[in-house]
Write a protein that holds these residues in place. Structure first.
Motif, PDB file in Angstrom:
ATOM      1  N   VAL A  33      36.757  14.761  60.072  1.00 15.66           N
ATOM      2  CA  VAL A  33      36.191  15.894  59.451  1.00 15.66           C
ATOM      3  C   VAL A  33      34.939  16.019  60.315  1.00 15.66           C
ATOM      4  CG1 VAL A  33      37.254  15.507  57.340  1.00 15.66           C
ATOM      5  CG2 VAL A  33      35.094  14.709  57.756  1.00 15.66           C
ATOM      6  N   SER A  34      34.381  17.211  60.223  1.00 13.37           N
ATOM      7  CA  SER A  34      33.010  17.642  60.544  1.00 13.37           C
ATOM      8  C   SER A  34      32.430  18.866  60.063  1.00 13.37           C
ATOM      9  CB  SER A  34      32.836  17.468  62.255  1.00 13.37           C
ATOM     10  OG  SER A  34      31.608  17.853  62.577  1.00 13.37           O
ATOM     11  N   ARG A  35      31.377  18.894  59.518  1.00 18.61           N
ATOM     12  CA  ARG A  35      30.809  20.282  59.285  1.00 18.61           C
ATOM     13  C   ARG A  35      29.903  20.802  60.452  1.00 18.61           C
ATOM     14  NH1 ARG A  35      27.406  19.398  53.848  1.00 18.61           N
ATOM     15  NH2 ARG A  35      26.863  17.419  55.242  1.00 18.61           N
ATOM     16  N   ASP A  36      29.602  19.925  61.182  1.00 17.58           N
ATOM     17  CA  ASP A  36      28.481  20.206  62.359  1.00 17.58           C
ATOM     18  C   ASP A  36      29.392  20.526  63.714  1.00 17.58           C
ATOM     19  OD1 ASP A  36      26.503  19.556  60.553  1.00 17.58           O
ATOM     20  OD2 ASP A  36      26.674  17.147  61.085  1.00 17.58           O
ATOM     21  N   ALA A  37      30.468  19.887  63.944  1.00 16.06           N
ATOM     22  CA  ALA A  37      30.972  20.087  65.108  1.00 16.06           C
ATOM     23  C   ALA A  37      32.513  20.106  64.853  1.00 16.06           C
ATOM     24  CB  ALA A  37      30.687  18.793  65.950  1.00 16.06           C
ATOM     25  N   ALA A  55      36.735  18.412  54.734  1.00 17.76           N
ATOM     26  CA  ALA A  55      36.172  17.415  53.872  1.00 17.76           C
ATOM     27  C   ALA A  55      37.210  16.446  53.564  1.00 17.76           C
ATOM     28  CB  ALA A  55      35.610  17.985  52.556  1.00 17.76           C
ATOM     29  N   GLY A  56      36.462  15.245  53.330  1.00 15.56           N
ATOM     30  CA  GLY A  56      37.435  14.156  52.331  1.00 15.56           C
ATOM     31  C   GLY A  56      38.089  13.334  53.567  1.00 15.56           C
ATOM     32  N   GLY A  57      37.582  13.284  54.704  1.00 14.53           N
ATOM     33  CA  GLY A  57      38.325  12.420  55.700  1.00 14.53           C
ATOM     34  C   GLY A  57      37.599  11.224  55.932  1.00 14.53           C
ATOM     35  N   ASP A  58      38.197  10.270  56.474  1.00  9.46           N
ATOM     36  CA  ASP A  58      37.666   8.795  56.680  1.00  9.46           C
ATOM     37  C   ASP A  58      37.245   8.525  58.134  1.00  9.46           C
ATOM     38  OD1 ASP A  58      40.132   8.717  58.072  1.00  9.46           O
ATOM     39  OD2 ASP A  58      41.001   7.283  56.912  1.00  9.46           O
ATOM     40  N   ILE A  59      36.905   9.782  58.982  1.00 10.43           N
ATOM     41  CA  ILE A  59      36.500   9.599  60.289  1.00 10.43           C
ATOM     42  C   ILE A  59      35.607  10.937  60.290  1.00 10.43           C
ATOM     43  CG2 ILE A  59      36.456   9.599  63.102  1.00 10.43           C
ATOM     44  CD1 ILE A  59      39.225   8.163  62.819  1.00 10.43           C
ATOM     45  N   VAL A  60      34.194  10.814  60.300  1.00 15.65           N
ATOM     46  CA  VAL A  60      33.317  11.642  60.237  1.00 15.65           C
ATOM     47  C   VAL A  60      32.593  11.769  61.557  1.00 15.65           C
ATOM     48  CG1 VAL A  60      31.310  12.706  58.662  1.00 15.65           C
ATOM     49  CG2 VAL A  60      33.342  11.362  57.632  1.00 15.65           C
ATOM     50  N   LEU A  61      32.444  13.075  61.961  1.00 10.74           N
ATOM     51  CA  LEU A  61      31.556  13.496  63.235  1.00 10.74           C
ATOM     52  C   LEU A  61      30.259  14.307  62.386  1.00 10.74           C
ATOM     53  CD1 LEU A  61      33.922  12.473  64.399  1.00 10.74           C
ATOM     54  CD2 LEU A  61      33.500  14.253  66.361  1.00 10.74           C
ATOM     55  N   ALA A  62      29.184  13.829  62.816  1.00 16.28           N
ATOM     56  CA  ALA A  62      27.902  14.473  62.183  1.00 16.28           C
ATOM     57  C   ALA A  62      26.829  14.482  63.099  1.00 16.28           C
ATOM     58  CB  ALA A  62      27.629  13.798  60.877  1.00 16.28           C
ATOM     59  N   LEU A  63      25.935  15.728  63.151  1.00 13.93           N
ATOM     60  CA  LEU A  63      24.736  15.887  63.784  1.00 13.93           C
ATOM     61  C   LEU A  63      23.772  15.332  63.233  1.00 13.93           C
ATOM     62  CD1 LEU A  63      25.362  19.400  65.796  1.00 13.93           C
ATOM     63  CD2 LEU A  63      25.649  17.072  66.934  1.00 13.93           C
ATOM     64  N   THR A  64      22.666  14.619  63.973  1.00 11.80           N
ATOM     65  CA  THR A  64      21.495  14.199  63.100  1.00 11.80           C
ATOM     66  C   THR A  64      20.268  14.378  63.979  1.00 11.80           C
ATOM     67  OG1 THR A  64      20.573  12.014  62.262  1.00 11.80           O
ATOM     68  CG2 THR A  64      21.871  11.810  64.391  1.00 11.80           C
ATOM     69  N   GLN A  65      19.246  14.386  63.368  1.00 10.22           N
ATOM     70  CA  GLN A  65      17.813  14.513  64.067  1.00 10.22           C
ATOM     71  C   GLN A  65      17.411  13.332  64.558  1.00 10.22           C
ATOM     72  OE1 GLN A  65      16.353  17.613  63.936  1.00 10.22           O
ATOM     73  NE2 GLN A  65      18.405  18.125  62.848  1.00 10.22           N
TER      74      GLN A  65
END
Length: 471
Positions: A33-37, A55-65
């Motif tokens: 899952v990913s909201r960002d990418a 949503a609800g996945g166990d592998i999450v891709l996320a952008l961070t500052q």
């Protein structure tokens, strides 16, 4: 602490690892899952063979500052989930490459936290397609190989000719220019790349966090230009040197760049500028005009180093200072010649990093991987002329495969084999300038495994943009 997980074996090796206990297991119910990418997440899910979800996945891709630049990333592995986070899409992609290696064939990853980043902004490879055509499919394959090992620049040398013409007659020399456009009918070789081909290269490069650096080489190695317009050639056209005393020669090169720069999505363009012997003063004028012209077209100019041997003063006096230099030969412009200069440098040292397939010079059977593994780093040049490891001018390294032997019978598969053989060890050194901690024989086996488990399916991805500066 007993039971703490050791650092997973990844190529290039992880910069930092804090081990925990236990493991994560990729299961039948896993999702990415990913909201960002979301596009990157969809592609990664396809590689893993699991669904993509919102949503609800166990592998999450996320952008961070946070992070150490856009190519850095962080992996946080717990028994319940894996978080891949990075400041930009390139870092996310690299994080997924490492996670694929860690999961391997059995889908298990040790609990812990990895922090990873490159020490060098340029981690490249150059391929000479001017002297020998390489199919678009092979370019795509090479881009995929580079992405696997976190190499980020592919320089394509788009025009050239054989070194010595048959019986001294340049009209019979093998030469080619590899970009095809109606604006220059007859300039491109029969085997050349269309705009659609090039767009495909750029899109594949974006998927794999690679930036393409196009090189159109002049005023030497320019037989294709002279065959197209003999009046711009030195010695009445019986040469592979442009006649820089004729303003039409430089004008032609500028017009060619004007036509093709709109194809190029990356920030840099390379104008060659090596091994020209007609006139040192004319060479300096050409260098400065081309550098300014490429900047006017929105590109950071690059060139091969030649100041020591080719300039009127034997140094950089009077030359445009805003050019990135590939230092390819110590005699032409190596670390000693560059002492006191401020040019950004890329290590392309010929003695250490050149391949000429099947030649009896320049590593005709491939680079010396064992030596590179034990002794080389991007600041190391041949002949004891190394830079300091922390020299701020050093952007990184770019090995090169040159197809000097235009009449030899090898094909593109041989080129790929020669590159693949040592790309892992080169990537290790270009990423962190350190060793993997493994004996070279074991390292090679791990590199082969890394390539096997990270071979990506050709799923389209949007979101990665080429870097906007050389550094």
């Amino acid at each position: 602490m007993a039971g703490v997980n050791g650092r997973p074996l990844v190529i290039p090796a992880l910069q930092q690892w804090t081990g925990g206990t236990g493991e994560f297991r990729l299961g039948g119910g896993s999702r990415v899952v990913s909201r960002d990418a979301p596009e990157q997440a969809r592609r990664f899910a396809a590689e893993l063979g699991v669904p993509y979800g919102d949503a609800g996945g166990d592998i999450v891709l996320a952008l961070t500052q946070s992070g150490r630049g856009l190519e850095s990333y962080r992996l946080e592995i717990t028994p319940e989930r894996v978080l891949v986070e990075a400041p930009g899409p390139a870092g996310l992609f690299y994080g997924t490459r490492s996670l694929l290696q860690i999961l391997g064939e059995d889908g298990r990853a040790p609990v812990g936290v990895a922090e990873d980043w490159p020490n060098y902004p340029v981690r490249g490879y150059m391929l000479d397609v001017g002297r020998r055509f390489v199919t678009p499919a092979m370019i795509h394959r090479l881009i995929g190989l580079m992405g696997t090992f976190k190499l980020n620049e592919l320089q394509l040398h788009l025009n050239d000719n054989e070194i010595k013409p048959p019986d001294g007659d340049w009209s019979r020399a093998v030469s080619a220019f590899r970009l095809r456009s109606d604006a220059f009918p007859g300039l491109a070789a029969a085997e050349s790349y269309s705009r659609a081909d090039w767009d495909g290269f750029e899109e594949a490069a974006a998927v794999h966090a690679v930036t393409i650096v196009p090189e159109i080489d002049a005023p030497a190695h320019a037989r294709a230009f002279i065959a197209y317009e003999p009046s711009v050639g030195h010695d009445g056209g019986d040469s592979d040197h442009l006649d820089l005393a004729n303003p039409a020669a430089t004008k032609l090169v500028k017009e060619v760049f004007e036509e093709f720069v709109p194809w190029f999505r990356g920030p840099a363009a390379h104008f060659g500028a090596d091994e020209y012997y007609q006139s040192k003063e004319l060479w300096r004028r050409f260098f400065n005009e081309m550098a300014a012209h490429l900047r006017s077209l929105g590109k950071q100019p690059r060139a091969w180093g030649g100041f020591t041997r080719l300039s009127p003063t034997g140094d950089t006096t009077g030359f445009d200072p805003d050019v990135v230099i590939n230092s390819w030969n110590n005699g032409f412009y190596g670390p000693e010649g560059a002492e006191g200069d401020a040019y950004p440098l890329i290590n392309s040292n010929d003695d250490l990093l050149y391949i000429v397939p099947e030649a009896d010079y320049y590593h005709g059977q491939g680079l010396d991987g064992a030596w590179l593994h034990e002794h080389w780093e991007p600041h190391v040049f041949a002949g004891g002329q190394s830079l300091a490891p922390d020299d701020p001018r050093l952007l990184g390294a770019m090995p090169a495969l040159w197809n000097d032997l235009v009449h030899a019978t090898y094909g593109e598969e041989r080129m790929y084999e020669l590159i693949e053989d040592t790309v892992g060890v080169l990537a290790q050194k270009m990423w962190s300038a350190s060793t993997s901690g493994l004996p070279y024989a074991e390292f090679r086996g791990r590199a082969a495994r890394a390539l096997r488990v990270t071979t990506a399916r050709p799923v389209p991805l949007q979101g990665f943009e080429p870097r906007t500066s050389a550094s």
